[in-house]
Design an enzyme around this catalytic site. Structure first.
Site, PDB file in Angstrom:
ATOM      1  N   CYS A 128     -12.517 -78.304 -35.607  1.00 29.40           N
ATOM      2  CA  CYS A 128     -11.110 -78.104 -36.234  1.00 29.40           C
ATOM      3  C   CYS A 128     -11.640 -75.908 -36.197  1.00 29.40           C
ATOM      4  O   CYS A 128     -12.356 -75.144 -36.830  1.00 29.40           O
ATOM      5  CB  CYS A 128     -11.027 -78.659 -37.752  1.00 29.40           C
ATOM      6  SG  CYS A 128     -12.370 -77.707 -38.846  1.00 29.40           S
ATOM      7  N   ARG A 151     -20.924 -81.636 -35.701  1.00 30.08           N
ATOM      8  CA  ARG A 151     -22.173 -82.142 -33.833  1.00 30.08           C
ATOM      9  C   ARG A 151     -22.902 -83.590 -33.864  1.00 30.08           C
ATOM     10  O   ARG A 151     -22.904 -83.601 -34.849  1.00 30.08           O
ATOM     11  CB  ARG A 151     -23.231 -80.822 -33.950  1.00 30.08           C
ATOM     12  CG  ARG A 151     -23.592 -81.424 -32.275  1.00 30.08           C
ATOM     13  CD  ARG A 151     -25.178 -79.901 -32.434  1.00 30.08           C
ATOM     14  NE  ARG A 151     -25.762 -80.391 -31.428  1.00 30.08           N
ATOM     15  CZ  ARG A 151     -26.898 -79.587 -30.574  1.00 30.08           C
ATOM     16  NH1 ARG A 151     -27.285 -78.683 -30.987  1.00 30.08           N
ATOM     17  NH2 ARG A 151     -26.972 -79.277 -29.471  1.00 30.08           N
ATOM     18  N   LEU A 152     -22.144 -83.899 -32.501  1.00 32.30           N
ATOM     19  CA  LEU A 152     -23.631 -84.714 -32.356  1.00 32.30           C
ATOM     20  C   LEU A 152     -24.745 -84.318 -31.096  1.00 32.30           C
ATOM     21  O   LEU A 152     -23.751 -84.185 -30.055  1.00 32.30           O
ATOM     22  CB  LEU A 152     -22.608 -86.503 -31.687  1.00 32.30           C
ATOM     23  CG  LEU A 152     -23.519 -87.679 -31.366  1.00 32.30           C
ATOM     24  CD1 LEU A 152     -24.491 -88.056 -32.412  1.00 32.30           C
ATOM     25  CD2 LEU A 152     -22.307 -88.547 -30.681  1.00 32.30           C
ATOM     26  N   ASN A 195     -15.564 -80.048 -28.578  1.00 24.65           N
ATOM     27  CA  ASN A 195     -16.189 -81.581 -28.333  1.00 24.65           C
ATOM     28  C   ASN A 195     -15.246 -82.008 -27.006  1.00 24.65           C
ATOM     29  O   ASN A 195     -14.815 -81.906 -26.157  1.00 24.65           O
ATOM     30  CB  ASN A 195     -15.152 -82.130 -29.354  1.00 24.65           C
ATOM     31  CG  ASN A 195     -14.785 -83.528 -29.434  1.00 24.65           C
ATOM     32  OD1 ASN A 195     -15.904 -83.930 -28.887  1.00 24.65           O
ATOM     33  ND2 ASN A 195     -13.678 -84.262 -29.506  1.00 24.65           N
ATOM     34  N   GLY A 196     -16.793 -83.037 -26.558  1.00 25.29           N
ATOM     35  CA  GLY A 196     -16.425 -83.735 -24.741  1.00 25.29           C
ATOM     36  C   GLY A 196     -18.296 -83.654 -24.189  1.00 25.29           C
ATOM     37  O   GLY A 196     -18.946 -83.106 -25.061  1.00 25.29           O
ATOM     38  N   GLU A 197     -17.901 -83.982 -22.786  1.00 22.87           N
ATOM     39  CA  GLU A 197     -18.770 -83.082 -21.942  1.00 22.87           C
ATOM     40  C   GLU A 197     -17.938 -83.145 -20.271  1.00 22.87           C
ATOM     41  O   GLU A 197     -17.821 -83.461 -19.917  1.00 22.87           O
ATOM     42  CB  GLU A 197     -19.534 -84.509 -22.105  1.00 22.87           C
ATOM     43  CG  GLU A 197     -20.741 -84.777 -20.159  1.00 22.87           C
ATOM     44  CD  GLU A 197     -21.275 -85.881 -20.839  1.00 22.87           C
ATOM     45  OE1 GLU A 197     -23.015 -86.348 -19.677  1.00 22.87           O
ATOM     46  OE2 GLU A 197     -20.875 -86.935 -21.236  1.00 22.87           O
ATOM     47  N   ASP A 224     -23.709 -77.989 -21.877  1.00 25.57           N
ATOM     48  CA  ASP A 224     -22.451 -77.441 -21.629  1.00 25.57           C
ATOM     49  C   ASP A 224     -21.464 -76.299 -21.671  1.00 25.57           C
ATOM     50  O   ASP A 224     -20.469 -75.629 -21.537  1.00 25.57           O
ATOM     51  CB  ASP A 224     -22.204 -79.011 -20.645  1.00 25.57           C
ATOM     52  CG  ASP A 224     -21.774 -79.544 -21.661  1.00 25.57           C
ATOM     53  OD1 ASP A 224     -21.870 -79.228 -23.301  1.00 25.57           O
ATOM     54  OD2 ASP A 224     -21.448 -81.140 -22.110  1.00 25.57           O
TER      55      ASP A 224
END
Length: 201
Positions: A5, A45-46, A69-71, A92
């Protein structure tokens, strides 16, 4: 999944903290905030890659700051191409930062994966955001005057006190007709989704 955010313009830092906290279920492992002049970035964070050092918001070698957010599936290949840059993590996320430092907004052309991210460039005084081509990772935003706010989720964005909770009747009509709210609309007036495969500055 993680949660991102941010707010650009005039804002109360407590508003950013409220937005970030609302994303706790998306990222239970860690949280972070960056506050600069007329900018605030929040992150939940995860932890998946580089558990110890991959914290966000992340700063590049230049004064650029990222929430992501993502991969990125091809980040190892990109990391090899960016070997002239000094890497501090194995994440990443850092690959996106250095790719932006090298190619600017064209960095998205090289990214393969699912993502939504925002980069604050202090030198240019700009916020750049992007969403993956299939729209796997969400990105909603609101703008009024010189204030811009974004988040991974509507619930987080609605924590920003300037946003009115008013139903968008056109979006409601679309939902009742098609059982989906098509991008860029959301169910709230003034809040929009960044469509898949799109960027904004």
């Amino acid at each position: 999944m993680c949660g991102i955010c941010g707010i650009a313009g005039r804002f109360d830092p407590n508003a950013l903290s409220g937005m970030t906290s609302k994303l706790a279920h998306r990222g239970p492992d860690d949280e972070g905030e960056y506050l600069g002049e007329s900018i605030g970035l929040g992150f939940r964070r995860l932890s998946i890659i580089d558990l110890d050092r991959g914290r966000q918001p992340m700063r590049g070698c230049r004064p650029v700051h990222l929430v992501f957010n993502g991969e990125i599936y091809n980040y190892r290949e990109l990391r090899e191409r960016l070997s002239s840059h000094q890497f501090r993590t194995q994440s990443d996320s850092e690959v996106i930062l250095h790719l932006y430092e090298e190619k600017g907004e064209a960095c998205v052309e090289d990214l393969q994966g699912m993502f939504s991210f925002a980069i604050w460039d202090e030198e240019k005084n700009t916020l750049f955001a992007a969403r993956d081509r299939l729209g796997k990772k969400p990105f909603v935003y609101w703008q009024s005057g010189k204030t811009f706010a974004f988040s991974s989720e509507l619930a987080s964005l609605l924590e920003f006190p300037e946003i009115k909770r008013e139903v968008d009747l056109e979006a409601l009509g679309a939902y009742l007709t098609y059982m989906v709210v098509p991008a860029p609309m959301t169910m709230f007036r003034g809040i929009r989704k960044l469509p898949p495969g799109h960027c904004l500055t």
